[in-house]
Design an enzyme around this catalytic site. Structure first.
Site, mmCIF file in Angstrom:
data_model
loop_
_atom_site.group_PDB
_atom_site.id
_atom_site.type_symbol
_atom_site.label_atom_id
_atom_site.label_comp_id
_atom_site.label_asym_id
_atom_site.label_seq_id
_atom_site.Cartn_x
_atom_site.Cartn_y
_atom_site.Cartn_z
ATOM 1 N N TYR A 91 -25.897 17.113 -12.450
ATOM 2 C CA TYR A 91 -26.991 16.304 -11.907
ATOM 3 C C TYR A 91 -26.494 15.280 -10.889
ATOM 4 C CZ TYR A 91 -25.488 12.894 -15.484
ATOM 5 O OH TYR A 91 -24.768 12.022 -16.264
ATOM 6 N N GLY A 92 -25.364 15.580 -10.236
ATOM 7 C CA GLY A 92 -24.837 14.633 -9.267
ATOM 8 C C GLY A 92 -23.976 15.281 -8.202
ATOM 9 N N ASP A 119 -15.233 11.508 -24.144
ATOM 10 C CA ASP A 119 -15.041 12.658 -23.244
ATOM 11 C C ASP A 119 -13.769 12.470 -22.424
ATOM 12 O OD1 ASP A 119 -15.709 15.157 -22.278
ATOM 13 O OD2 ASP A 119 -17.041 14.396 -20.711
#
EC number: 2.7.11.24
Length: 368
Positions: A24-25, A143
């Site tokens: 989404y980027g 993460d």
């Protein structure tokens, strides 16, 4: 035919090149014309999923909080939307780094360069220096992986991508815990701590230390330590190296299915690292730190602060320059909401308008 990428940014920035694209980027390199400084501009379009909006808010809030930490990427500027109705994309201006650790390791495998033990020490030190600060604020990154560790030609390392991070409830216990929380989208499998797969009762900052241990091993060997194809294969690879869990560690596992799976595996002793890698010239201090990071039981795993004091990192350790941060203010409306979301379906119940309001407010805050 080349695809056109549109960036609606102020005139003081001149776009240079496309660096990367994600779910989404999009990230482009740019020049800040008044200063001549090269920057990275990240365009995020999060509104297709509520999950992406919450990740974006988390990222902005946490990067603001750790602003100017040498080993955490900094937001230098944000493009303020004209109005909430015109908020269709988020633009963050960040420090421009030249590469990431994943690319460096891949180049090593292609024969372009080799990471020396000095490189491995310095990169490990910087990861742990960031984690000490992150964990002191009672945040789990969740993460940590090579592609989220950005590098430049000076070998400076910066942790990025806080979209999956979680904030822990305040506690006097030094080993903070997040009770019962887990989602299906945490941590890339190869760097995922065993307690995530085995549903221990609590999830702690020790998750990030496991990931750091996997990365240390990958820097030494040039190959992922536990490249599991799926859940069972991942667990098999971990136990193949660490050996069968002790009775005490076995009883930490809460999942009946996972317990049955492990109980049916053959008993195995831990493998010496010399056998794992077919190497005999390994630094004994590195081996000792790796063993302490890759403990099956998270309660027995070394903390970031303890790891910084380990002999393997003695050349870089400076207790006066390894900052701690106060815990985040969990009375903040977003953190209160974020800490209530225990499962993805609960995220879907949050009105998108509420999340958009929170994101807009965050973008309108001045840079400190």
């Amino acid at each position: 035919m080349a695809r056109t990428i549109t960036f609606d940014i102020p005139s003081q920035y001149k776009l240079v090149d496309l660096i990367g694209e994600g779910a989404y980027g999009t990230v482009c390199s740019a020049i800040h014309k008044p200063s001549g400084i090269k920057v990275a501009i990240k365009k995020i379009q999060p509104f297709s999923k509520k999950l992406f909006v919450t990740r974006t808010i988390r990222e902005i809030k946490l990067l603001r909080y750790f602003h100017e930490h040498e080993n955490i990427i900094s937001i230098l500027d944000k493009v303020r939307p004209v109005s909430i109705d015109k908020l269709n994309a988020v633009y963050l201006v960040e420090e421009l780094m030249e590469t990431d650790l994943q690319k460096v390791i891949n180049n090593q495998n292609s024969g372009f360069s080799t990471l020396s033990d000095d490189h491995v020490q310095y990169f490990t030190y910087q990861i742990l220096r960031a984690l000490k600060s992150i964990h002191s604020a009672q945040v789990i990154h969740r993460d940590i992986k090579p592609s989220n560790l950005l590098l430049n030609s000076n070998c400076d390392l910066k942790v990025c991508d806080f979209g999956l991070a979680r904030c822990l409830a305040s506690s006097s216990d030094s080993r903070e815990t997040l009770v019962g929380f887990m989602t299906e989208y945490v941590a890339t499998r190869w760097y995922r701590a065993p307690e995530i797969m085995l549903t221990f009762q609590e999830y702690t900052t020790a998750m990030d230390i496991w990931s750091c241990g996997c990365i240390l091993a990958e820097m030494v060997s040039g190959k992922p330590l536990f490249p599991g194809r799926d859940y069972h294969h991942q667990l098999w690879l971990i136990l193949e190296v660490l050996g069968t869990p002790s009775f005490e560690d076995f009883n930490q596992i809460k999942s009946k299915r996972a317990k049955e799976y492990i109980a049916n595996l053959p008993m195995r002793p831990p493998l010496p690292w010399e056998t794992v890698w077919s190497k005999t010239d390994l630094n004994p201090d590195m081996i000792d730190l790796l063993d302490k990071m890759l403990q099956f039981n998270p309660d027995k795993r070394i903390s970031a602060a303890e790891a910084l004091r380990h002999p393997y990192l003695a050349m870089y350790h400076d207790p006066s320059d390894e900052p701690e941060y106060p815990p985040l203010n969990l009375d903040d409306e977003f953190w209160k909401l974020d800490n209530k979301i225990m499962r993805p379906e609960e995220e879907e119940e949050v009105p998108i308008e509420m999340l958009k309001d929170m994101l807009y407010d965050e973008l309108m805050k001045t840079m400190e």
